[in-house]
Every structure is written in structure tokens, then in C-alpha cells.
Design a protein around this motif. Sequence first.
Motif, PDB file in Angstrom:
ATOM      1  N   THR A  71       0.770  -1.018  -0.040  1.00  0.00           N
ATOM      2  CA  THR A  71      -0.028   0.113   0.172  1.00  0.00           C
ATOM      3  C   THR A  71       0.691   1.326  -0.037  1.00  0.00           C
ATOM      4  O   THR A  71       0.528   2.184  -0.811  1.00  0.00           O
ATOM      5  N   PHE A  72       1.801   1.161   0.698  1.00  0.00           N
ATOM      6  CA  PHE A  72       2.687   2.445   0.869  1.00  0.00           C
ATOM      7  C   PHE A  72       3.538   2.651  -0.500  1.00  0.00           C
ATOM      8  O   PHE A  72       3.316   3.716  -0.755  1.00  0.00           O
ATOM      9  N   LYS A  73       3.876   1.546  -0.945  1.00  0.00           N
ATOM     10  CA  LYS A  73       4.619   1.845  -2.447  1.00  0.00           C
ATOM     11  C   LYS A  73       3.937   2.426  -3.508  1.00  0.00           C
ATOM     12  O   LYS A  73       4.155   3.379  -4.169  1.00  0.00           O
ATOM     13  N   VAL A  74       2.482   1.868  -3.595  1.00  0.00           N
ATOM     14  CA  VAL A  74       1.596   2.507  -4.489  1.00  0.00           C
ATOM     15  C   VAL A  74       1.323   3.986  -4.146  1.00  0.00           C
ATOM     16  O   VAL A  74       1.174   4.829  -5.030  1.00  0.00           O
ATOM     17  N   VAL A  75       1.044   4.216  -2.862  1.00  0.00           N
ATOM     18  CA  VAL A  75       0.883   5.772  -2.415  1.00  0.00           C
ATOM     19  C   VAL A  75       1.957   6.531  -2.743  1.00  0.00           C
ATOM     20  O   VAL A  75       1.787   7.671  -3.393  1.00  0.00           O
ATOM     21  N   TYR A  76       3.217   6.102  -2.488  1.00  0.00           N
ATOM     22  CA  TYR A  76       4.323   6.745  -2.817  1.00  0.00           C
ATOM     23  C   TYR A  76       4.481   7.257  -4.364  1.00  0.00           C
ATOM     24  O   TYR A  76       4.809   8.136  -4.800  1.00  0.00           O
ATOM     25  N   CYS A  77       4.178   6.106  -4.920  1.00  0.00           N
ATOM     26  CA  CYS A  77       4.257   6.286  -6.811  1.00  0.00           C
ATOM     27  C   CYS A  77       3.275   7.346  -7.378  1.00  0.00           C
ATOM     28  O   CYS A  77       3.528   8.051  -7.971  1.00  0.00           O
ATOM     29  N   LEU A  78       2.088   7.434  -6.382  1.00  0.00           N
ATOM     30  CA  LEU A  78       0.994   8.351  -6.723  1.00  0.00           C
ATOM     31  C   LEU A  78       1.469   9.488  -6.580  1.00  0.00           C
ATOM     32  O   LEU A  78       1.089  10.596  -7.317  1.00  0.00           O
ATOM     33  N   PHE A  79       2.264  10.010  -5.376  1.00  0.00           N
ATOM     34  CA  PHE A  79       2.639  11.217  -4.998  1.00  0.00           C
ATOM     35  C   PHE A  79       3.728  11.817  -5.864  1.00  0.00           C
ATOM     36  O   PHE A  79       4.072  12.826  -6.280  1.00  0.00           O
ATOM     37  N   THR A  80       4.456  10.683  -6.473  1.00  0.00           N
ATOM     38  CA  THR A  80       5.608  10.958  -7.592  1.00  0.00           C
ATOM     39  C   THR A  80       4.534  11.424  -8.844  1.00  0.00           C
ATOM     40  O   THR A  80       5.222  12.755  -9.499  1.00  0.00           O
ATOM     41  N   VAL A  81       3.514  11.019  -9.186  1.00  0.00           N
ATOM     42  CA  VAL A  81       2.849  11.632 -10.588  1.00  0.00           C
ATOM     43  C   VAL A  81       2.412  13.049 -10.097  1.00  0.00           C
ATOM     44  O   VAL A  81       2.488  13.874 -10.851  1.00  0.00           O
ATOM     45  N   VAL A  82       1.838  13.258  -8.726  1.00  0.00           N
ATOM     46  CA  VAL A  82       1.390  14.288  -8.255  1.00  0.00           C
ATOM     47  C   VAL A  82       2.249  15.700  -8.218  1.00  0.00           C
ATOM     48  O   VAL A  82       2.234  16.554  -8.630  1.00  0.00           O
ATOM     49  N   GLY A  83       3.759  14.817  -7.824  1.00  0.00           N
ATOM     50  CA  GLY A  83       4.606  16.059  -7.931  1.00  0.00           C
ATOM     51  C   GLY A  83       4.891  16.608  -9.161  1.00  0.00           C
ATOM     52  O   GLY A  83       5.464  17.762  -9.158  1.00  0.00           O
TER      53      GLY A  83
END
Length: 520
Positions: A448-460
Motif C-alpha cells: 500500500t505504501f509503495k502505491v501511495v508513494y508512486c502516486l505522489f510522484t505523479v502528483v509532484g
Amino acid sequence: MPATALATAVKSATAETGALASVEAAIDEVFAPVTEALSAVIFYSVSIGGATFPLIVGWLVLAGLVFTVYFGAIQLRGFPVALQVVRGRFSRDSDPGEVTHFQALTSAVSGTVGLGNIAGVAVAVTLGGPGATFWMICAGLLGMCTKFVECTLGVKYREVHEDGTVTGGPFKYLKVAFARLKVSWIGTVLTGVFAVAIFFFGVAGGNMFQANQTFAQMRNVTGGDDGVLGSDGAALVFGIVLAALVGLVILGGISSIGRVTSKLVPAMAIIYVGACLVVILGNAAAIPGALGEIVTGAFSPEGVAGGVLGSLIIGFQRAAFSNEAGVGSAAIAHSAVKTRRPVSEGFVALLEPFVDTVIICTMTALTIVIARPQSWVDARAEVAATGENSADGVVLTSDAFESVISWFPIVLAVAVALFAFSTLITWSYYSLKAWCHFFGRSRASEATFKVVYCLFTVVGTVLTFGQVLDLADAMLFVCALVNIIGLYLLAPVVKAEVREYLADRRSGALAREAQETVAG
């Protein structure tokens, strides 16, 4: 690493319009009062000799000075030992842990080497003059000892799980430190504070900021708004591709991160330092004068931003913000090393500020001071007249490269992209350990964390979130306030480890250990 001094450049780098801009503005509005309140405390400053001195910088530099005295300048007399250990001379494959000494070092270095080494240093030698370089090196040398202490403790009190994975760093040794004072509950609370702060910075400063700057640099060198990445949807597509690359690396945990950084960090260091050397050697006649400026500027009572005090403060500030010595983040990566001797990784860790600050930051400063691009000369004149600098640090460094070869800014863009990507993957590991501190180590939790982290990469890549990034900077130094107290409390433990390790090295016991064959 990102620095508050670069906030203006960050906020204006890739501002979006329409609905996304509205979302960004709304979120920044929510975070603004929190950011202002926390930053006012963490970055509280006093005026010394006309220069502004953040007390958090004094806290970090003082720790380096205290530990240097307490351990007898171990960063200097132990440097040869560090080189032997990082080459694997005293290591065995059977040692507990997940990565080699070299992989642990490159993983930690990749988390500190970033835009601050390029843009932040340019701002430092503009505000503080060439003399800031001298004090930056001094602070880097002091930081080597702090890294030695925190990373030794990170391994000393780490937990090796049944599956061979490791959890270490301040998450473990802070509790031990305060238990020695019979106040375990304080250790528990402060460990939680550390975990929240490191997670927040990891997601925002270590992830979104880096993704944002990577896209901004790549768009700039591909033609800007008129180039292939100039369309409105380009940022989203770029973010998805970048997140996919990050995901491929971080799925394998620290072992995968270590394998990638062990190749990426040397490559990006060679590219960047090589580019700096081309500029420096291309202006060989200016080298003696520039070196003279650096030394005399460090002690000159006259000059920009408060003379010698301004030069010292700005140099110390840049080094402290760049190498993160005392923050505790690097101890998380170093704790995953394969070793039975905790202090062995302390010796390896002291090389980190040397690479980050003494080599890479200094090379940036020398490149600018020696090349003397017109933009830097103009910026220095502005500082002398007004006490402020409006020039973009990346532009100053880029202009220094361009003074030798016109296409060198492309090399800089590649270096920035590599620095940013390496920071992205390393901070994913730091943030993961903070996440697991609260939500456990189950496969579902980590996935779950890794998915969330990658989503924030896109947002960034799409949004800037200026107030969020400013808050992230403050949160990183919350970690330093907590972590260094723990280091002071456990310093005697490290000293005992050093004494035993060096005695065994002299007697040949370390070499014999490395040659032993483990049965079964």
C-alpha cells in the motif's frame, strides 16, 4: 536535498493553470498557517554581525564539533579504515543484513546529493562570496563525525527480522537512549515524532519536489513550452513514466535500491564532477586566483552578507542542509548493511559528507568562482547593493558550464535528473520504515505504501505545493532536534565500540574473522 532558500524557484518552476492550480492553491492555503508556525520555531534565527543565523544550523554544526573532539577527530584518523571497509576487506557474505557496505553508502549518498548541491551552493557563493566555500568544507568535515556516530548506533540497535530484512536507525536507538535516563515514554513519543517528520519529508521533499524538478529540467532542455514536454498533459505522462521507473526499483526493497544506487551514484558523480573539471581546467589560469579568493574571503572582514561572519554562516548552513548529518535519515539506510561489527558501518558512513559536501558541493563552488559567469557577477553586485539575491541557483551553475561549451547545460540537466531520481528511490525506503512504524510490516501494508508513494510522484510532476514543500523542509529538521539528543546520550556506547574495533584491527582479529568459513 531541497532547501528553504530555493522556495521561490520551486514555487514558480512548473505552475499549472485552471482546475489543477485551484487545487494547488486550496491545499497551500490549508498548509500555510501550519508551515509558518513550525518554520518560525525550527528556523528561528538570530542576527550576528549583520548576517542571519538559523539556530538549527548551530545545533547541527555544534554536534559535529562536540563529536569531533569527543572521538579525537575520528573522521580524519579513521579515513583509511573507512576506505578499507567500504571495499569489503573485513566483510563476509554470511554477515547479517541486506546490502554490502558500498551499497549502503551509495544508498545513503543518493538520498543527500540533489538539487541543493547544484542550486543551493550557487546561492551560497553568491550571498557569502567565495569564502563560503571554505566554511562549507569545514562544516562538511565536522558532519563526517556526526554521521559516524548516528550510523554506528543505527546498526548497533537494529532489528534483523526472520525474513532477513532489517529495521534500524533512530526508530530503534532513540528508545534505548531515553531508557538510559529511565524515561522510556519520552523515547517512545520522540520516536513517533521522528517517524511522522521523516515520512512527511520523504513524501513531499524527497519525492514530489524531486519529481517536480526532474520534469522542469527535462522540459527546459527539450524546448520549454514550445518543446515536446510543453503541452498541458506532458507533466502527467512524464509523472506516470517516472513513477513506473521508481516503482520498478522500490518493489525490491533496500536490496534493489542498493543495487541501483551502487551503479547510479558513481555514474552521476563522474558525470557531474567530470563536467565541473572541464570548466575548471578550461579556465586553468584563473585557478590560483579563485583559490586565493576562497581562503582570503573566508577571513575577510569586508564583503557581502556580513563579511567573515556572513561567509561562515552561509557556508555552514549550506553544508548542514546538504549532507543531513545529524538528521538521522542516513542511519536508516546504513543499518541494513551486512556486518557483525556496528562501528564498521560508522566508518563507511563518514565518507558520505565527504562525497556530498567536500567533493560535490566544493566542485560546484569552484566551477562558479573560477568560470565567473556574468550572471554570477551581476548577482554578487546585487547582493552587495541590496543584501538580497534574486538569481536562480541552477541558472548560475548552468551559465558557468555554458561559459566553456554551449551545450553543457544539457549535461547539467542530466545530472539533475540523476540526482533527483536517486533521491526519489532512497527516500522511499526512509518513508517506508516510518510507515511501518505505525502500520506494521505486513506485505499488504508495504505494498500500500509503495502505491501511495508512486502516486505522489505523479502528483509532484503536475503540482508544486509551495507551502507543503516549505513544511517538509521544517519537518526534516524536526528530526535533527530529536535525533541529536539521542546521539549525545549514546556517545559513550559508540566510543566503546570504536576502542574494541580498532584494537581488533591492530591485532589482526578482523582479518581472521573475514577469512573464516561459515559451516552449513
